[in-house]
Design an enzyme around this catalytic site. Structure first.
Site, PDB file in Angstrom:
ATOM      1  N   THR A   1      -6.064   1.463   2.987  1.00 52.37           N
ATOM      2  CA  THR A   1      -5.409   2.775   3.083  1.00 52.37           C
ATOM      3  C   THR A   1      -4.934   3.038   4.507  1.00 52.37           C
ATOM      4  O   THR A   1      -3.818   3.510   4.731  1.00 52.37           O
ATOM      5  CB  THR A   1      -6.393   3.880   2.640  1.00 52.37           C
TER       6      THR A   1
ATOM      7  N   LYS B   1       6.905   5.029  -0.713  1.00 55.62           N
ATOM      8  CA  LYS B   1       6.874   6.419  -0.255  1.00 55.62           C
ATOM      9  C   LYS B   1       8.141   6.733   0.558  1.00 55.62           C
ATOM     10  O   LYS B   1       8.880   5.807   0.955  1.00 55.62           O
ATOM     11  CB  LYS B   1       5.588   6.626   0.558  1.00 55.62           C
TER      12      LYS B   1
ATOM     13  N   PHE C   1      -6.457  16.593   4.430  1.00 55.49           N
ATOM     14  CA  PHE C   1      -5.094  16.081   4.614  1.00 55.49           C
ATOM     15  C   PHE C   1      -4.196  16.349   3.395  1.00 55.49           C
ATOM     16  O   PHE C   1      -3.021  15.975   3.398  1.00 55.49           O
ATOM     17  CB  PHE C   1      -5.115  14.581   4.929  1.00 55.49           C
TER      18      PHE C   1
ATOM     19  N   GLU D   1      -0.944   7.197 -14.024  1.00 53.63           N
ATOM     20  CA  GLU D   1       0.088   7.366 -12.995  1.00 53.63           C
ATOM     21  C   GLU D   1       1.476   6.925 -13.448  1.00 53.63           C
ATOM     22  O   GLU D   1       2.478   7.374 -12.891  1.00 53.63           O
ATOM     23  CB  GLU D   1      -0.314   6.592 -11.740  1.00 53.63           C
TER      24      GLU D   1
ATOM     25  N   ARG E   1      -3.372  -4.123  -5.028  1.00 58.63           N
ATOM     26  CA  ARG E   1      -4.082  -3.439  -3.934  1.00 58.63           C
ATOM     27  C   ARG E   1      -4.316  -4.391  -2.765  1.00 58.63           C
ATOM     28  O   ARG E   1      -4.228  -3.982  -1.599  1.00 58.63           O
ATOM     29  CB  ARG E   1      -5.421  -2.885  -4.433  1.00 58.63           C
TER      30      ARG E   1
ATOM     31  N   HIS F   1       2.275   3.303  -2.293  1.00 57.41           N
ATOM     32  CA  HIS F   1       1.149   3.670  -3.152  1.00 57.41           C
ATOM     33  C   HIS F   1       0.910   2.566  -4.175  1.00 57.41           C
ATOM     34  O   HIS F   1       1.862   1.963  -4.673  1.00 57.41           O
ATOM     35  CB  HIS F   1       1.455   4.973  -3.910  1.00 57.41           C
TER      36      HIS F   1
ATOM     37  N   ARG G   1       0.951  -2.938   4.215  1.00 67.53           N
ATOM     38  CA  ARG G   1       0.616  -1.922   5.230  1.00 67.53           C
ATOM     39  C   ARG G   1       0.286  -2.579   6.565  1.00 67.53           C
ATOM     40  O   ARG G   1       0.574  -2.019   7.630  1.00 67.53           O
ATOM     41  CB  ARG G   1      -0.536  -1.049   4.736  1.00 67.53           C
TER      42      ARG G   1
HETATM   43  N1  UDP Z   1      -4.270   9.813   3.370  1.00 69.62           N
HETATM   44  C1  UDP Z   1      -4.133  10.447   4.607  1.00 69.62           C
HETATM   45  N2  UDP Z   1      -5.231  10.530   5.414  1.00 69.62           N
HETATM   46  C2  UDP Z   1      -6.436  10.028   5.066  1.00 69.62           C
HETATM   47  C3  UDP Z   1      -6.574   9.392   3.823  1.00 69.62           C
HETATM   48  C4  UDP Z   1      -5.462   9.302   2.991  1.00 69.62           C
HETATM   49  O1  UDP Z   1      -3.054  10.909   4.959  1.00 69.62           O
HETATM   50  O2  UDP Z   1      -7.390  10.138   5.855  1.00 69.62           O
HETATM   51  C5  UDP Z   1      -3.092   9.705   2.491  1.00 69.62           C
HETATM   52  C6  UDP Z   1      -2.452   8.309   2.533  1.00 69.62           C
HETATM   53  O3  UDP Z   1      -1.036   8.480   2.383  1.00 69.62           O
HETATM   54  C7  UDP Z   1      -3.053   7.640   1.314  1.00 69.62           C
HETATM   55  C8  UDP Z   1      -3.070   8.818   0.338  1.00 69.62           C
HETATM   56  O4  UDP Z   1      -3.467   9.927   1.136  1.00 69.62           O
HETATM   57  O5  UDP Z   1      -2.275   6.548   0.873  1.00 69.62           O
HETATM   58  C9  UDP Z   1      -4.009   8.681  -0.830  1.00 69.62           C
HETATM   59  O6  UDP Z   1      -5.306   8.407  -0.353  1.00 69.62           O
HETATM   60  P1  UDP Z   1      -6.216   7.309  -1.072  1.00 69.62           P
HETATM   61  O7  UDP Z   1      -7.588   7.465  -0.523  1.00 69.62           O
HETATM   62  O8  UDP Z   1      -6.044   7.400  -2.553  1.00 69.62           O
HETATM   63  O9  UDP Z   1      -5.611   5.942  -0.506  1.00 69.62           O
HETATM   64  P2  UDP Z   1      -4.737   4.808  -1.226  1.00 69.62           P
HETATM   65  O10 UDP Z   1      -5.226   4.679  -2.646  1.00 69.62           O
HETATM   66  O11 UDP Z   1      -3.283   5.238  -1.145  1.00 69.62           O
HETATM   67  O12 UDP Z   1      -4.986   3.560  -0.412  1.00 69.62           O
HETATM   68 MG    MG Z   2      -5.494   6.141  -4.087  1.00 68.29          MG
END
Ligand code: UDP
Ligand code: MG
Length: 140
Positions: free
Chosen positions: A95, A13, A61, A130, A89, A119, A106
């Site tokens: 996340t 990102k 968000f 994707e 993952r 991501h 992370r």
């Molecule tokens: N995100 C955020 N706030 C939240 C949850 C998600 O800003 O409470 C953002 C974060 O950048 C995350 C992205 O939205 O990586 C996509 O969310 P997802 O639930 O798909 O998480 P990921 O698959 O990236 O772990």
């Molecule tokens: Mg996701």
């Protein structure tokens, strides 16, 4: 042999790019044994990002997420190998970086869920959709 060809979509990102963590992330995937089969640095348009994150469009968000992801270039990559979606993952961590274990990307490099540097696709099906991100074309 089909599982050996599994592919995932990984994107560094804008904050990960700006902070100079591209090499570290590529190194981790290479050292694990996965194969880099495509890579492109691009400035993602809001349209492309809205399509990419379409499942999250009703979340509070969402506008912040689109702004964040379009705030600078991203490095979009396709990695290939056995179990790469699930293992990718695990390598990313949770996340929310606060819930990510040390040793994960992370867990080691960020603290805020809204700036979580990377991501990774959450399923083979998502990955297949994707991967079109690299071409800048809408997902099919
Ligand atoms: N995100 C955020 N706030 C939240 C949850 C998600 O800003 O409470 C953002 C974060 O950048 C995350 C992205 O939205 O990586 C996509 O969310 P997802 O639930 O798909 O998480 P990921 O698959 O990236 O772990
Ligand atoms: Mg996701």
């Amino acid at each position: 042999m089909a599982e050996l060809k599994e592919r995932t979509f990984i994107a560094i990102k804008p904050d990960g790019v700006q902070r100079g963590i591209i090499g570290e992330i590529i190194k981790r995937f290479e050292m694990k044994g996965f194969k880099l089969v495509g890579m492109k640095m691009l400035q993602a348009s809001e349209d492309l990002l809205m399509q990419h994150y379409i499942d999250l469009k009703d979340r509070p968000f969402f506008p912040t997420l689109i702004n964040y992801m379009s705030s600078g270039p991203v490095v979009a990559m396709v990695w290939e190998g056995k179990g790469v979606v699930k293992t990718g993952r695990v390598m990313l961590g949770e996340t929310n970086p606060a819930e990510s274990k040390p040793g994960t990307i992370r867990g080691d490099f960020c603290i805020d869920v809204s700036k979580n540097i990377i991501h990774g696709s959450d399923s083979v099906e998502s990955a297949n959709k994707e991967i079109s991100f690299l071409t800048g074309l809408p997902q099919t």
